[in-house]
Design an enzyme around this catalytic site. Sequence first.
Site, PDB file in Angstrom:
ATOM      1  N   ASP A 109     -62.638  -7.342  36.006  1.00 26.00           N
ATOM      2  CA  ASP A 109     -63.595  -6.251  36.134  1.00 26.00           C
ATOM      3  C   ASP A 109     -63.240  -5.274  37.242  1.00 26.00           C
ATOM      4  O   ASP A 109     -62.389  -5.550  38.100  1.00 26.00           O
ATOM      5  CB  ASP A 109     -65.001  -6.803  36.363  1.00 26.00           C
ATOM      6  CG  ASP A 109     -65.086  -7.717  37.583  1.00 26.00           C
ATOM      7  OD1 ASP A 109     -64.111  -8.408  37.890  1.00 26.00           O
ATOM      8  OD2 ASP A 109     -66.153  -7.733  38.243  1.00 26.00           O
ATOM      9  N   GLU A 176     -65.909 -10.610  39.360  1.00 29.84           N
ATOM     10  CA  GLU A 176     -65.631 -10.682  40.801  1.00 29.84           C
ATOM     11  C   GLU A 176     -66.360  -9.592  41.566  1.00 29.84           C
ATOM     12  O   GLU A 176     -66.857  -9.828  42.675  1.00 29.84           O
ATOM     13  CB  GLU A 176     -64.120 -10.567  41.054  1.00 29.84           C
ATOM     14  CG  GLU A 176     -63.687 -10.832  42.493  1.00 29.84           C
ATOM     15  CD  GLU A 176     -63.756  -9.594  43.408  1.00 29.84           C
ATOM     16  OE1 GLU A 176     -63.690  -9.742  44.652  1.00 29.84           O
ATOM     17  OE2 GLU A 176     -63.864  -8.469  42.854  1.00 29.84           O
TER      18      GLU A 176
END
Length: 449
Positions: A109, A176
Amino acid sequence: MFTRHRQLLLFSVAIFLLSEYTPPPSSAAAHPREPAPITRFRSYLKINTAHPNPDYTTAVKYLTAIASTIPTLRIKIIYLTTLEKPLLLLTLAGSDPSLPAVLFNSHLDSVPVESSKWLHDPFGAHLSPEDGKIYARGAQDDKCIGMQYLEAIKELKGNLDFSPLRTVHVSYVPDEEIGGFDGMAKFVESEEFKELNIGFVMDEGQASPSDEFRVFYADRTPWHMVIKANGLPGHGSRMYENCAMENMMKSIEVITKFRDSQFDLVKAGLAANSEVISVNPVFLKAGTPSPTGFVMNMQPSEVEAGFDIRLPPTADPDLLMRRITEEWAPAWRNMTYEITKKGVLRDYLGRPLLTPTNDSNPWWSVFEQAIAKAGGKLTKPEILASTTDARFMRQRGIPTLGFSPMKNTPILLHDHNEFLKDSVYLDGIKVYKHIIKSLSSFNGTSSSY
């Protein structure tokens, strides 16, 4: 949690879908003689994995398509929460599976973008022909290392002399950027992770504006603190003791003095920003709203303020808690507080969450020698000012270093116009070839620190 049978079934479905996968369409003009690794990197950057709606599925399909071209590289897709949050695990088996393995981690991400503030489409992976800059969200944080791992292994496997002693794993995890709680946090608690027998981990670092690479042996841990002050409401003309706003102002004054004392150490060169406790105000809520703004002749009965606190692993959390309860939000001043701890400061044995960068950690010298073999130099090891997934591995006692091979590069993670030069990216592949070869060939003792 899905059963193993369910995971295998979903993996089969993923492989079927892969056969019909086509890379995202190019939104940038083709560049003559563009190296294939650059083309693959740009295609990965074009997949929008920014929050709040990251397209993890397409990203995993793309990475799996590349991984499937590398001989003997095993592919596994794990679903720890939902089908929308796959975790990709790649494995290159070593000749001695009894030895602890090495894990190279990156996250899928990236943070949101304000497209109007960018020179180029943040998901177009524009390659500037004048200077080789590739503009895209995630170019530095951290799609670069995820692809560099693959490219390095691809080139190493092209050399028939490469036969790793230790098993090498590569993981691509979700979420994350929003704490990792549905990603690496769940992964390290899973049976799949325990079966990997990990002895050492490489995770993300940051760019270096100098000609030396940066390396990080610890992260700071974030605490989110909200303080509330209460008091009797009153007319705006009255002056009396311990009203809500006065109590909050006293607390903010005390917190500001502490912040200044920490910041003075940084400004005097006695500590790095990442080595002190930072306390930054992020919001203040008070007042009685009116159609034109706020009621000016009425003192509020409640005031609320939020603070972002970052603690280095050397900080004493108990001491900070006493400071909060006795000075920052004392109950005798009609104050309450709430702290959301986004991580811990100690591992399972009560040790600070840091990885030694000396002879006590045999992995450190192997890594350091690999950088030297690649023709690079390292700056003094640092504590990362922010927070990464590395903390979850360190919490389990696994030595972990943060490293992203980007030298002579401005630090642009989470910034507008994030970019990485093509030459820096290609050089990073060479660096990782040395790192992967050295770490996977290490035959010494590798106990956790």
